[in-house]
Motif scaffolding. Structure first.
Motif, PDB file in Angstrom:
ATOM      1  N   THR A  27       0.821  -1.209   0.000  1.00  0.00           N
ATOM      2  CA  THR A  27       0.000   0.000   0.000  1.00  0.00           C
ATOM      3  C   THR A  27       0.859   1.265   0.000  1.00  0.00           C
ATOM      4  OG1 THR A  27      -0.205  -0.139   2.408  1.00  0.00           O
ATOM      5  CG2 THR A  27      -2.007  -1.078   1.098  1.00  0.00           C
ATOM      6  N   THR A  28       2.147   1.112   0.166  1.00  0.00           N
ATOM      7  CA  THR A  28       3.097   2.218   0.020  1.00  0.00           C
ATOM      8  C   THR A  28       3.622   2.185  -1.412  1.00  0.00           C
ATOM      9  OG1 THR A  28       3.741   2.014   2.332  1.00  0.00           O
ATOM     10  CG2 THR A  28       5.261   3.184   0.875  1.00  0.00           C
ATOM     11  N   PRO A  29       3.631   3.324  -2.116  1.00  0.00           N
ATOM     12  CA  PRO A  29       4.096   3.320  -3.511  1.00  0.00           C
ATOM     13  C   PRO A  29       5.528   2.793  -3.651  1.00  0.00           C
ATOM     14  CG  PRO A  29       3.099   5.429  -2.954  1.00  0.00           C
ATOM     15  CD  PRO A  29       3.230   4.655  -1.670  1.00  0.00           C
ATOM     16  N   GLN A 113       1.082   0.929  -6.365  1.00  0.00           N
ATOM     17  CA  GLN A 113       0.758   0.565  -4.983  1.00  0.00           C
ATOM     18  C   GLN A 113      -0.571  -0.159  -4.971  1.00  0.00           C
ATOM     19  OE1 GLN A 113       0.372   4.912  -4.126  1.00  0.00           O
ATOM     20  NE2 GLN A 113      -1.111   4.176  -2.610  1.00  0.00           N
TER      21      GLN A 113
END
Length: 137
Positions: A27-29, A113
């Motif tokens: 979920t973090t780019p 992400q």
């Protein structure tokens, strides 16, 4: 009216073979590819194209792809990967950046992400990202 190509940039961070890359999407780019272009003065455009091979690891992941010019998002795409675990899919993105401020080296960055941590995916390749800057009379 004829366009004048000014600069071409490419980034191919892995050999263009499916399964040649293995980067977990979170979920973090995460950065996938980066290149720079010369941007001409006056009326200009940048054509951008990306191809990313992904593999579903859990459920049907929804991926958010972003293209940055410098530190600004100029294009975003939400892609639902409708695959069973272990299946591969290729995602293609196309964008046009218009009237970009002139510079000798503008950075373009492609990131990905997960929309939610309830699913999982990996970037398995190929990954290609390219751009062409041009001016027109």
């Amino acid at each position: 009216m004829m366009a004048n190509i000014v600069s071409i940039g490419t980034s191919v961070p892995a050999p263009p073979v499916s399964g040649s890359l293995d980067r977990e999407v979170t979920t973090t780019p995460i950065s996938l590819a980066l290149f720079g272009l010369v941007i001409p003065e006056g009326d200009n455009r940048v054509l951008l194209h990306a191809t990313v091979g992904v593999t579903s690891a859990l459920l049907a992941p929804v991926l958010i792809f972003n293209i940055f010019r410098g530190d600004q998002v100029i294009f975003s795409s939400r892609e639902e990967v409708l695959l069973s675990a272990g299946q591969e899919q290729t995602v293609s993105l196309h964008a046009i950046d218009t009237n970009v401020p002139a510079t000798i080296n503008e950075a373009y960055l492609l990131t990905v992400q997960l929309e939610s941590d309830l699913s999982a995916a990996d970037v398995t390749g190929p990954v290609t990202f390219s751009g062409i800057s041009y001016s027109y009379p």
